[in-house]
Design an enzyme around this catalytic site. Structure first.
Site, PDB file in Angstrom:
ATOM      1  N   GLU A  66       0.811  -1.212   0.000  1.00  0.00           N
ATOM      2  CA  GLU A  66       0.000   0.000   0.000  1.00  0.00           C
ATOM      3  C   GLU A  66       0.850   1.271   0.000  1.00  0.00           C
ATOM      4  O   GLU A  66       0.566   2.205  -0.739  1.00  0.00           O
ATOM      5  CB  GLU A  66      -0.925   0.022   1.220  1.00  0.00           C
ATOM      6  CG  GLU A  66      -1.604   1.376   1.343  1.00  0.00           C
ATOM      7  CD  GLU A  66      -2.861   1.365   2.158  1.00  0.00           C
ATOM      8  OE1 GLU A  66      -3.016   0.491   3.011  1.00  0.00           O
ATOM      9  OE2 GLU A  66      -3.675   2.262   1.910  1.00  0.00           O
ATOM     10  N   ASP A  86      -0.408  -5.095   3.337  1.00  0.00           N
ATOM     11  CA  ASP A  86      -0.910  -3.885   3.984  1.00  0.00           C
ATOM     12  C   ASP A  86      -0.268  -3.839   5.368  1.00  0.00           C
ATOM     13  O   ASP A  86      -0.612  -4.634   6.236  1.00  0.00           O
ATOM     14  CB  ASP A  86      -2.444  -3.918   4.080  1.00  0.00           C
ATOM     15  CG  ASP A  86      -2.993  -2.551   4.452  1.00  0.00           C
ATOM     16  OD1 ASP A  86      -2.209  -1.687   4.898  1.00  0.00           O
ATOM     17  OD2 ASP A  86      -4.212  -2.347   4.304  1.00  0.00           O
ATOM     18  N   ILE A  88      -0.389  -1.731   7.849  1.00  0.00           N
ATOM     19  CA  ILE A  88      -1.397  -1.486   8.898  1.00  0.00           C
ATOM     20  C   ILE A  88      -2.744  -1.424   8.197  1.00  0.00           C
ATOM     21  O   ILE A  88      -3.015  -0.484   7.451  1.00  0.00           O
ATOM     22  CB  ILE A  88      -1.173  -0.147   9.644  1.00  0.00           C
ATOM     23  CG1 ILE A  88       0.211  -0.111  10.309  1.00  0.00           C
ATOM     24  CG2 ILE A  88      -2.270   0.055  10.684  1.00  0.00           C
ATOM     25  CD1 ILE A  88       0.474   1.167  11.120  1.00  0.00           C
ATOM     26  N   ASP A  89      -3.567  -2.433   8.368  1.00  0.00           N
ATOM     27  CA  ASP A  89      -4.944  -2.311   7.887  1.00  0.00           C
ATOM     28  C   ASP A  89      -5.752  -1.807   9.070  1.00  0.00           C
ATOM     29  O   ASP A  89      -5.880  -2.499  10.091  1.00  0.00           O
ATOM     30  CB  ASP A  89      -5.485  -3.646   7.355  1.00  0.00           C
ATOM     31  CG  ASP A  89      -6.847  -3.434   6.708  1.00  0.00           C
ATOM     32  OD1 ASP A  89      -6.970  -2.472   5.919  1.00  0.00           O
ATOM     33  OD2 ASP A  89      -7.785  -4.184   7.019  1.00  0.00           O
ATOM     34  N   THR A  91      -5.604   2.050   9.569  1.00  0.00           N
ATOM     35  CA  THR A  91      -4.738   3.177   9.952  1.00  0.00           C
ATOM     36  C   THR A  91      -5.490   4.193  10.806  1.00  0.00           C
ATOM     37  O   THR A  91      -4.942   4.715  11.770  1.00  0.00           O
ATOM     38  CB  THR A  91      -4.120   3.829   8.698  1.00  0.00           C
ATOM     39  OG1 THR A  91      -3.250   2.881   8.094  1.00  0.00           O
ATOM     40  CG2 THR A  91      -3.306   5.063   9.041  1.00  0.00           C
ATOM     41  N   ASP A 213      -6.029  -4.961   0.916  1.00  0.00           N
ATOM     42  CA  ASP A 213      -6.988  -5.113   2.019  1.00  0.00           C
ATOM     43  C   ASP A 213      -7.521  -6.545   2.080  1.00  0.00           C
ATOM     44  O   ASP A 213      -7.835  -7.047   3.153  1.00  0.00           O
ATOM     45  CB  ASP A 213      -8.193  -4.176   1.824  1.00  0.00           C
ATOM     46  CG  ASP A 213      -7.828  -2.702   1.857  1.00  0.00           C
ATOM     47  OD1 ASP A 213      -7.048  -2.308   2.734  1.00  0.00           O
ATOM     48  OD2 ASP A 213      -8.333  -1.947   0.996  1.00  0.00           O
TER      49      ASP A 213
HETATM   50  C1  IPD Z   1      -9.016   0.652   5.226  1.00  0.00           C
HETATM   51  C2  IPD Z   1      -9.665  -0.253   6.221  1.00  0.00           C
HETATM   52  C3  IPD Z   1     -11.128   0.115   6.374  1.00  0.00           C
HETATM   53  C4  IPD Z   1     -11.855   0.071   5.061  1.00  0.00           C
HETATM   54  C5  IPD Z   1     -11.144   0.881   4.014  1.00  0.00           C
HETATM   55  C6  IPD Z   1      -9.694   0.461   3.890  1.00  0.00           C
HETATM   56  P1  IPD Z   1      -6.476   1.332   5.665  1.00  0.00           P
HETATM   57  O1  IPD Z   1      -7.639   0.368   5.076  1.00  0.00           O
HETATM   58  O2  IPD Z   1      -9.571  -1.590   5.826  1.00  0.00           O
HETATM   59  O3  IPD Z   1     -11.811  -0.774   7.221  1.00  0.00           O
HETATM   60  O4  IPD Z   1     -13.153   0.549   5.238  1.00  0.00           O
HETATM   61  O5  IPD Z   1     -11.820   0.677   2.806  1.00  0.00           O
HETATM   62  O6  IPD Z   1      -9.059   1.230   2.931  1.00  0.00           O
HETATM   63  O7  IPD Z   1      -6.536   2.612   4.893  1.00  0.00           O
HETATM   64  O8  IPD Z   1      -6.752   1.508   7.098  1.00  0.00           O
HETATM   65  O9  IPD Z   1      -5.263   0.529   5.369  1.00  0.00           O
HETATM   66 CA    CA Z   2      -6.061  -1.311   4.223  1.00  0.00          CA
HETATM   67 CA    CA Z   3      -3.027   0.424   5.313  1.00  0.00          CA
END
Ligand code: IPD
Ligand code: CA
Ligand code: CA
Length: 256
Positions: A66, A86, A88-89, A91, A213
């Site tokens: 990412e 990813d 940190i999923d 963030t 994701d």
């Molecule tokens: C997000 C998270 C969030 C989801 C977003 C993603 P990120 O990833 O997974 O739950 O609703 O669509 O983009 O930006 O925290 O890596």
């Molecule tokens: Ca993510």
């Molecule tokens: Ca992320």
């Protein structure tokens, strides 16, 4: 190739990355493009750490991550092994200390899901799967729920970076609200799918998420008996972004 050695190496990297996430304090926030699209120094640090570590685990693999700003799955990455990461999923959760956030590492082989590891360092929960070999959490086999939707929780993602999808997102959420026990929003798509995989809830949907994701968690969920598709029931794309619908064993058809 020794698959168990490979996945052990991936898990070890995920565990250490999770520790970096957990130890990080007062994240310095930088804005990316779009609504509430943030990145922190910790995202970047973990991604660097994972690329370095996973290169040692599988030197021939390339990377889609990412924080490299590569949101297209390039032809160069089309064949062989590709780590889709990813760091940190979740963030926003990380920034606001609203747990969990997870580390997500998918490994594709010839454009198909091969291995998936998702680690939640706050609860020390390690999810793993190899295609065709089931899904596990901390070494125990997991299966999605066979309860009907009417006896289940539903979880969804708000696709926060795509304001044009907001009306449709909440239309579907409202329609599901009448058919299930209640609705949750965790803030991490990979975690949401792991929750469906282990039976905490029975359906997850989101109108648009990126390959990093779902690359790992969609495999874990499928191996736990879930049906994972796009929002219309078509196979998930492994070449870019997609809507996502993850249904546990007890959910019949598309219920909205
Ligand atoms: C997000 C998270 C969030 C989801 C977003 C993603 P990120 O990833 O997974 O739950 O609703 O669509 O983009 O930006 O925290 O890596
Ligand atoms: Ca993510
Ligand atoms: Ca992320």
């Amino acid at each position: 190739m020794d698959e168990s050695k490979l996945i052990d190496g991936i898990k070890e990297a995920a565990r250490e990355a999770g520790q970096i996430m957990k130890d990080a304090v007062r994240p310095k926030v930088m804005e990316k493009s779009g609504h509430a699209n943030f990145v922190t120094e910790t995202d970047e640090r973990i991604q660097e750490f994972l690329i370095e570590r996973l290169t040692k685990v599988l030197p021939e693999a390339s990377f889609l991550g990412e924080e490299e700003g590569q949101d297209v799955y390039t032809e160069k990455m089309g064949h062989g092994f590709v780590f889709v990461i990813d760091p940190i999923d979740g963030t926003s959760n990380f920034i606001y200390a609203y747990h969990p956030s997870v580390v997500s590492i998918g490994l594709l082989k010839d454009k198909k899901p091969y291995m998936g590891v998702v680690y939640n360092p706050y609860d020390d929960m390690m999810f793993e799967s190899i295609t065709g070999m089931g899904a596990y959490m901390n070494g125990e086999r997991i299966m999605s729920s066979d309860a009907p939707l009417s006896d289940s929780l539903v979880v969804f993602g708000t696709a926060p970076y795509y304001t044009e999808l907001r009306d449709e997102t909440f239309r579907i959420a409202k329609s599901l609200m009448d058919k299930c026990v209640d609705i949750r929003r965790s803030g991490t798509a990979a975690w949401d799918m792991c929750c469906v995989a282990m039976g905490r809830c029975s359906l997850y949907f989101e109108m648009k998420i990126q390959l990093w994701d779902y690359a790992a968690a969609a495999l874990i969920a499928s191996e736990a008996g879930c049906t994972v598709t796009d929002i219309k029931g078509n196979p998930l794309s492994y070449t870019g972004a997609s809507s996502t619908l993850c249904r546990a064993r007890g959910v019949r058809g598309i219920p909205f």
